[in-house]
Design an enzyme around this catalytic site. Sequence first.
Site, PDB file in Angstrom:
ATOM      1  N   LYS A  53      -4.943   9.687  -8.763  1.00  0.00           N
ATOM      2  CA  LYS A  53      -4.415   9.870  -6.715  1.00  0.00           C
ATOM      3  C   LYS A  53      -4.689  11.355  -6.957  1.00  0.00           C
ATOM      4  O   LYS A  53      -3.639  12.277  -7.921  1.00  0.00           O
ATOM      5  CB  LYS A  53      -3.383   9.156  -6.787  1.00  0.00           C
ATOM      6  CG  LYS A  53      -3.148   9.785  -4.932  1.00  0.00           C
ATOM      7  CD  LYS A  53      -3.069   8.842  -4.182  1.00  0.00           C
ATOM      8  CE  LYS A  53      -3.381   8.869  -2.873  1.00  0.00           C
ATOM      9  NZ  LYS A  53      -3.638   8.158  -1.227  1.00  0.00           N
TER      10      LYS A  53
ATOM     11  N   HIS B 204       2.942   6.202  -1.512  1.00  0.00           N
ATOM     12  CA  HIS B 204       3.365   7.015  -0.703  1.00  0.00           C
ATOM     13  C   HIS B 204       5.468   6.971  -1.010  1.00  0.00           C
ATOM     14  O   HIS B 204       5.529   7.173   0.219  1.00  0.00           O
ATOM     15  CB  HIS B 204       3.526   6.793   0.560  1.00  0.00           C
ATOM     16  CG  HIS B 204       1.738   7.647   1.042  1.00  0.00           C
ATOM     17  ND1 HIS B 204       1.186   8.879   0.653  1.00  0.00           N
ATOM     18  CD2 HIS B 204       0.739   6.402   1.538  1.00  0.00           C
ATOM     19  CE1 HIS B 204       0.160   8.467   0.695  1.00  0.00           C
ATOM     20  NE2 HIS B 204      -0.291   7.232   1.404  1.00  0.00           N
TER      21      HIS B 204
ATOM     22  N   HIS C 295       0.850  -1.315   0.177  1.00  0.00           N
ATOM     23  CA  HIS C 295      -0.512   0.204  -0.159  1.00  0.00           C
ATOM     24  C   HIS C 295       0.917   0.838  -0.202  1.00  0.00           C
ATOM     25  O   HIS C 295       0.790   2.167  -0.868  1.00  0.00           O
ATOM     26  CB  HIS C 295      -1.013   0.646   1.296  1.00  0.00           C
ATOM     27  CG  HIS C 295      -1.451   1.411   1.457  1.00  0.00           C
ATOM     28  ND1 HIS C 295      -2.861   1.108   0.982  1.00  0.00           N
ATOM     29  CD2 HIS C 295      -1.606   2.229   1.759  1.00  0.00           C
ATOM     30  CE1 HIS C 295      -3.444   2.440   1.306  1.00  0.00           C
ATOM     31  NE2 HIS C 295      -2.677   3.021   1.908  1.00  0.00           N
TER      32      HIS C 295
END
Length: 389
Positions: free
Chosen positions: A236, A197, A181
Site C-alpha cells: 500500500k 485505515h 475494508h
Amino acid sequence: MDVKLLLLLLQAIYSLSQAFLIEGGTTVAPSSATCQSLTAVSNELWANDVNRLSGADITVNYQTQVADGTTSDRSSGKFFTHVNEAKLGTGTYKLLSDLFNNYDPTKGNRETATTQELNEDNAFLDAILATRVMASLLKFLQCKGIVHSQSELKTTLKKLWFDFYSRSGTGTTPDTSGFEHMMVGEYKDGNTVNGFHNWVSFYEKEKAGTLNYFGYVKKANPEIVGAAFSWANRVKTMGSFFIGVSPEFEIAVYSLCFLTNPGKACQISLNNIPVTIMSYSKDGHIATAYASERKIHGTVAPSGRGPEVTTEQNVQSSSHTADSPIHKPNRSKKRKDSKRRKKKVGNQLLTPHKVDELANHRNSSSGFEPDDAKIRNGKVQTKNKIKRV
C-alpha cells in the site's frame, strides 16, 4: 379546576407531545429543530473519546518521509514503538480485535459469518453504542431525523459496516464489508493492499511480523498519518489512519460523514483542527472512508509535487468539484474542460459534475489518497486510472 383552564392545559400537553417522538425509550427531537453543526458535533465526538490512547500509552516513530508511490522499505524501525497492551486487551479495543480474524481478505472470495461471528459483531456494536462518543452521534442523528432511536442506529451501523456486498462494480459475490475494508484491510490482488485505515489493525499486524512499515508520505494533526507499507507481501503506497483513537470514535466519525455527506467532502473539526473526511457508498454500504488533511507538517513534498502549504489559509481541499472550483479557468481551459466533460467511462456518459469530481479526486495532491474511487456509488468504473485502492 376551571373547565377552560383544563382545556388549555390539555391543548398544551398535546402540542408538547407533537414536538417530540418517543421511540424505543428515547426522546427524539423533530428534524426541524436547530441541530448542531458538523463542526460542533465532530469536536464533541473528539472531546468524548475518553478511551483514546495518547501520551504515555502510545509512541510512534515516523522515521523517513517517502515519496508517494514508494514500494520499498526506507525506515528500519517499526512505526509503533510502544502501545499500552493492557488497554488494548479490554473494552471496545478487545471486541474490535476479536473481529479481525472473521474475514477472508482476498478479493472475490465469498464472505460468510458464523453464529459466533455474528454474536461478536453484535457485542462490538452494543459496546460502542454504550459510549459517550456514540451518545453524541445518536443525539445529532436524531435531531437531523436520520435515526430515531438507539436500536435504529444499531441497525443502521450494522448495515453500513457489517453486511456483506460485492466490491466489484459488476460482480455479485458478497466478498467484502465496510468493516473488512476499512478496519481489517483486503488484498486487491497478489501485489496490492486495498483499504486498511485502522491503527489497531496496523499495530497488531506489525507486531505479528506480517506488516512492514516503509515510511510516511504525509502526516497531519490531529494525529493522522498517510503511511507506505507492505502487508502479507502486498504493498500500500499510501494508507491513511488516525493514531490512538478508540474504535467507537472511528465508527462514529466515518458514519457521521457517510450519513450526512456520502461521496462528498465532509468538513469537520477535531480538537478544533479542520479535517476533511471522504466517504463513498456501494449499494447502501460504506465502500470506503478516510481522512484527508488540510494542514500538513513539513515544507517540501518528497514526491516532487512542489512545496506543501503550511498555512491553513492556503491549503486547498482535495475534494473540490465543478461546484466549488479552486481557480476560475481561462478560455483555453474552458475549451479543454468542454471536451473533457463529454468523456465516457465504460458505457456511462458522465455528467460535468462527475467528470470534475473524478478528475480532481484522482489527481489531487492535497488529499491522503484516492481510495476505491473506481466503485464510487457502485457506478463509475475507472479501470487502470486509479493506482491506489
